[in-house]
Design an enzyme around this catalytic site. Sequence first.
Site, PDB file in Angstrom:
ATOM      1  N   GLU A   1       0.848  -1.190   0.000  1.00  0.00           N
ATOM      2  CA  GLU A   1       0.000   0.000   0.000  1.00  0.00           C
ATOM      3  C   GLU A   1       0.886   1.243   0.000  1.00  0.00           C
ATOM      4  O   GLU A   1       0.456   2.322   0.375  1.00  0.00           O
ATOM      5  CB  GLU A   1      -0.994  -0.010   1.156  1.00  0.00           C
ATOM      6  CG  GLU A   1      -0.395  -0.240   2.515  1.00  0.00           C
ATOM      7  CD  GLU A   1      -1.449  -0.158   3.598  1.00  0.00           C
ATOM      8  OE1 GLU A   1      -2.022   0.930   3.773  1.00  0.00           O
ATOM      9  OE2 GLU A   1      -1.682  -1.167   4.279  1.00  0.00           O
TER      10      GLU A   1
ATOM     11  N   CYS B   1      -3.618  -3.717   4.459  1.00  0.00           N
ATOM     12  CA  CYS B   1      -2.673  -4.745   4.939  1.00  0.00           C
ATOM     13  C   CYS B   1      -3.059  -6.166   4.549  1.00  0.00           C
ATOM     14  O   CYS B   1      -2.237  -7.071   4.650  1.00  0.00           O
ATOM     15  CB  CYS B   1      -2.558  -4.686   6.458  1.00  0.00           C
ATOM     16  SG  CYS B   1      -2.060  -3.095   7.068  1.00  0.00           S
TER      17      CYS B   1
ATOM     18  N   HIS C   1      -2.800 -10.232  12.113  1.00  0.00           N
ATOM     19  CA  HIS C   1      -2.240  -8.962  11.619  1.00  0.00           C
ATOM     20  C   HIS C   1      -1.894  -8.125  12.846  1.00  0.00           C
ATOM     21  O   HIS C   1      -2.738  -7.964  13.745  1.00  0.00           O
ATOM     22  CB  HIS C   1      -3.252  -8.231  10.734  1.00  0.00           C
ATOM     23  CG  HIS C   1      -2.860  -6.816  10.464  1.00  0.00           C
ATOM     24  ND1 HIS C   1      -1.648  -6.480   9.901  1.00  0.00           N
ATOM     25  CD2 HIS C   1      -3.479  -5.629  10.720  1.00  0.00           C
ATOM     26  CE1 HIS C   1      -1.546  -5.168   9.804  1.00  0.00           C
ATOM     27  NE2 HIS C   1      -2.646  -4.620  10.298  1.00  0.00           N
TER      28      HIS C   1
HETATM   29  P1  HMG Z   1      -2.971   6.860  21.128  1.00  0.00           P
HETATM   30  O1  HMG Z   1      -4.332   7.440  21.160  1.00  0.00           O
HETATM   31  O2  HMG Z   1      -1.822   7.798  21.091  1.00  0.00           O
HETATM   32  O3  HMG Z   1      -2.709   5.870  22.309  1.00  0.00           O
HETATM   33  O4  HMG Z   1      -2.846   5.936  19.867  1.00  0.00           O
HETATM   34  P2  HMG Z   1      -3.635   5.550  23.573  1.00  0.00           P
HETATM   35  O5  HMG Z   1      -3.734   6.738  24.434  1.00  0.00           O
HETATM   36  O6  HMG Z   1      -4.911   4.867  23.106  1.00  0.00           O
HETATM   37  O7  HMG Z   1      -2.690   4.502  24.289  1.00  0.00           O
HETATM   38  C1  HMG Z   1      -2.431   3.265  23.666  1.00  0.00           C
HETATM   39  C2  HMG Z   1      -2.496   2.187  24.763  1.00  0.00           C
HETATM   40  O8  HMG Z   1      -1.438   2.424  25.700  1.00  0.00           O
HETATM   41  C3  HMG Z   1      -3.793   2.192  25.583  1.00  0.00           C
HETATM   42  O9  HMG Z   1      -4.083   0.844  25.906  1.00  0.00           O
HETATM   43  C4  HMG Z   1      -3.402   2.954  26.845  1.00  0.00           C
HETATM   44  O10 HMG Z   1      -4.202   2.633  27.969  1.00  0.00           O
HETATM   45  C5  HMG Z   1      -1.981   2.498  27.026  1.00  0.00           C
HETATM   46  P3  HMG Z   1      -5.588   0.282  25.773  1.00  0.00           P
HETATM   47  O11 HMG Z   1      -6.386   1.058  26.704  1.00  0.00           O
HETATM   48  O12 HMG Z   1      -6.001   0.518  24.333  1.00  0.00           O
HETATM   49  O13 HMG Z   1      -5.451  -1.176  26.110  1.00  0.00           O
HETATM   50  N1  HMG Z   1      -1.142   3.428  27.793  1.00  0.00           N
HETATM   51  C6  HMG Z   1      -0.355   3.054  28.817  1.00  0.00           C
HETATM   52  N2  HMG Z   1      -0.122   1.835  29.365  1.00  0.00           N
HETATM   53  C7  HMG Z   1       0.760   1.774  30.427  1.00  0.00           C
HETATM   54  N3  HMG Z   1       1.407   2.875  30.921  1.00  0.00           N
HETATM   55  C8  HMG Z   1       1.205   4.104  30.391  1.00  0.00           C
HETATM   56  C9  HMG Z   1       0.287   4.217  29.289  1.00  0.00           C
HETATM   57  N4  HMG Z   1      -0.151   5.264  28.518  1.00  0.00           N
HETATM   58  C10 HMG Z   1      -1.020   4.758  27.628  1.00  0.00           C
HETATM   59  N5  HMG Z   1       1.836   5.158  30.872  1.00  0.00           N
HETATM   60  C11 HMG Z   1      -3.801   4.410  18.300  1.00  0.00           C
HETATM   61  C12 HMG Z   1      -3.353   4.611  19.723  1.00  0.00           C
HETATM   62  C13 HMG Z   1      -4.031   2.947  18.017  1.00  0.00           C
HETATM   63  C14 HMG Z   1      -5.119   5.180  18.080  1.00  0.00           C
HETATM   64  C15 HMG Z   1      -2.724   4.984  17.352  1.00  0.00           C
HETATM   65  O14 HMG Z   1      -1.502   4.323  17.525  1.00  0.00           O
HETATM   66  C16 HMG Z   1      -3.100   4.893  15.883  1.00  0.00           C
HETATM   67  O15 HMG Z   1      -3.857   5.705  15.348  1.00  0.00           O
HETATM   68  N6  HMG Z   1      -2.511   3.920  15.139  1.00  0.00           N
HETATM   69  C17 HMG Z   1      -2.751   3.752  13.723  1.00  0.00           C
HETATM   70  C18 HMG Z   1      -4.007   2.997  13.431  1.00  0.00           C
HETATM   71  C19 HMG Z   1      -3.894   1.539  13.844  1.00  0.00           C
HETATM   72  O16 HMG Z   1      -2.826   0.979  13.937  1.00  0.00           O
HETATM   73  N7  HMG Z   1      -5.062   0.891  14.042  1.00  0.00           N
HETATM   74  C20 HMG Z   1      -5.106  -0.517  14.368  1.00  0.00           C
HETATM   75  C21 HMG Z   1      -6.312  -1.208  13.756  1.00  0.00           C
HETATM   76  S1  HMG Z   1      -6.441  -0.853  12.012  1.00  0.00           S
HETATM   77  C22 HMG Z   1      -5.215  -1.865  11.284  1.00  0.00           C
HETATM   78  O17 HMG Z   1      -4.666  -2.729  11.901  1.00  0.00           O
HETATM   79  C23 HMG Z   1      -4.889  -1.586   9.854  1.00  0.00           C
HETATM   80  C24 HMG Z   1      -3.575  -0.892   9.587  1.00  0.00           C
HETATM   81  O18 HMG Z   1      -2.510  -1.801   9.766  1.00  0.00           O
HETATM   82  C25 HMG Z   1      -3.583  -0.307   8.174  1.00  0.00           C
HETATM   83  C26 HMG Z   1      -3.936  -1.208   7.018  1.00  0.00           C
HETATM   84  O19 HMG Z   1      -4.706  -2.146   7.069  1.00  0.00           O
HETATM   85  O20 HMG Z   1      -3.431  -0.863   5.947  1.00  0.00           O
HETATM   86  C27 HMG Z   1      -3.330   0.271  10.521  1.00  0.00           C
END
Ligand code: HMG
Length: 445
Positions: free
Chosen positions: A83, A120, A244
């Site tokens: 991609e 992906c 994935h």
């Molecule tokens: P964010 O909003 O910066 O992170 O980004 P957050 O605040 O949600 O924190 C992440 C996790 O860390 C959370 O855990 C927090 O609690 C924890 P959860 O509650 O979700 O279990 N956390 C901590 N833990 C321990 N100590 C601390 C601490 N602080 C926080 N101090 C987000 C997260 C996924 C939104 C961001 O990384 C993002 O936008 N990523 C890109 C999109 C993505 O990867 N999505 C996944 C599903 S889609 C997919 O897989 C397809 C893809 O590969 C593309 C394709 O298909 O082509 C992306």
Amino acid sequence: MTAVGIDAVEIWTGKLVLDLPGTFAPVKGEEPEKYTKGIGLEASSFPDVYEDIVTMGANAAKRLMERRGLTPDDIGRIDVATESSFDNSKPVSTYIAGCLEQLYEEDFHHANKGERKFACIAGTQSLDDAYNWIKAGRNRGRSALVIATDTALYERGDPGEATQGAGAVAMLISEDPDLVELSTEQGYGSADETDFLKPNQQFPSVDGKRSVQVYLARMREALEDYESVAGDTHPDDFEYIPFHTPFPGMVRKAALLGYRHMTRDTDVEAAMADEIGRQPREADFGSWDEFEAAIRDYMDALKKTESYRDWYARAIEPTLAISEQVGNWYTGSVHIARISALKNAAEAGRSLSGDRMLVGSYGSGAQAEIHAETVQDGWLDEIDALNIDAQLDRRYDLSYDEYEQVHDAHNHEKETEVEEFTAPEDEFVFTGWGRMNERKYEYVE
Ligand code: HMG
């Protein structure tokens, strides 16, 4: 029936590394534990300035062909899943074939070449194409080369920036494979979603939180669809479940849902009933909200049980080891999860021939696919031949300033002069543009 599946694999990681808890988090004003505990990533791989999806794919394919003593005559199709393509017409597979032809006397003129796109999941779709081509008897005894290659870069400042990565996985698909046989049974979960997309732009538009929910919803649909043809699944049926892996924290969520689904109405659910009760059934609740609250409580209790934790440590954790060190490789991500699991088994001295894995692929936009794989007798030799640890160890460790330079160097909108951080050796490199704006490559001894 002839077995068809993955005969050989090779990976090529981008040659630079960004330490997420150590280098990235402090500049972003975040705690390192957000990465080590929450997202689950230690580091991201990045391409050096002379690397891109073509060089990484060609370098992985070259290693694979050399190691298996193959020549272009042995290959009947080259499918590239990506991609991160830079051309809307000419497929990356033609560039990769052109690179490899620099090293061989023969050429790939009689190989069918293409490029697959569905975020992906395109890597797994390319495996399907190769599988179907062989099963249809059109391969004339030849194998297919499937290459999943991506530079997963996000806009700087986007929450996805924490989950970047770059690398390629080359896979040889053949009759009587040495690594894994793919099941005929497969399940899909597919819907028109706008969670992550790149409408003619390099960096994705992402609704990160929603993308997590869409991943889980489509994966559940795919599992139900798989079960409709293969029968109910049980956690003991599969040694490993590679998913994935955009980041390991995502797989943690998917695994818990999957475990709940697989254990419903089984001996496992019954055995845990004294400790955490039985799974809530919708019919027992007056409203959807009450049912959902009960499910949330059950899931919180489930993830603390010994039964779940043992299963997670055995079937899921080993699939994440490489991903933790490289970040998201988009199309290659589920394929490094499979390699990671098999590498773990090899290191633990486990015997795996004949055992099964359940593989969950996903692509935003959105589609999930689930199929089973049976490990073949040649798996250990294949996994022992990989040099993943050496590749990870030799990466150049970027400072934050250097990371920004590298990000800019790979930004199609920016003109920058950045010196390379590593010296290429025995590999294909990008050398610049030709008169029709095509990208040019050379092999460096
Ligand atoms: P964010 O909003 O910066 O992170 O980004 P957050 O605040 O949600 O924190 C992440 C996790 O860390 C959370 O855990 C927090 O609690 C924890 P959860 O509650 O979700 O279990 N956390 C901590 N833990 C321990 N100590 C601390 C601490 N602080 C926080 N101090 C987000 C997260 C996924 C939104 C961001 O990384 C993002 O936008 N990523 C890109 C999109 C993505 O990867 N999505 C996944 C599903 S889609 C997919 O897989 C397809 C893809 O590969 C593309 C394709 O298909 O082509 C992306």
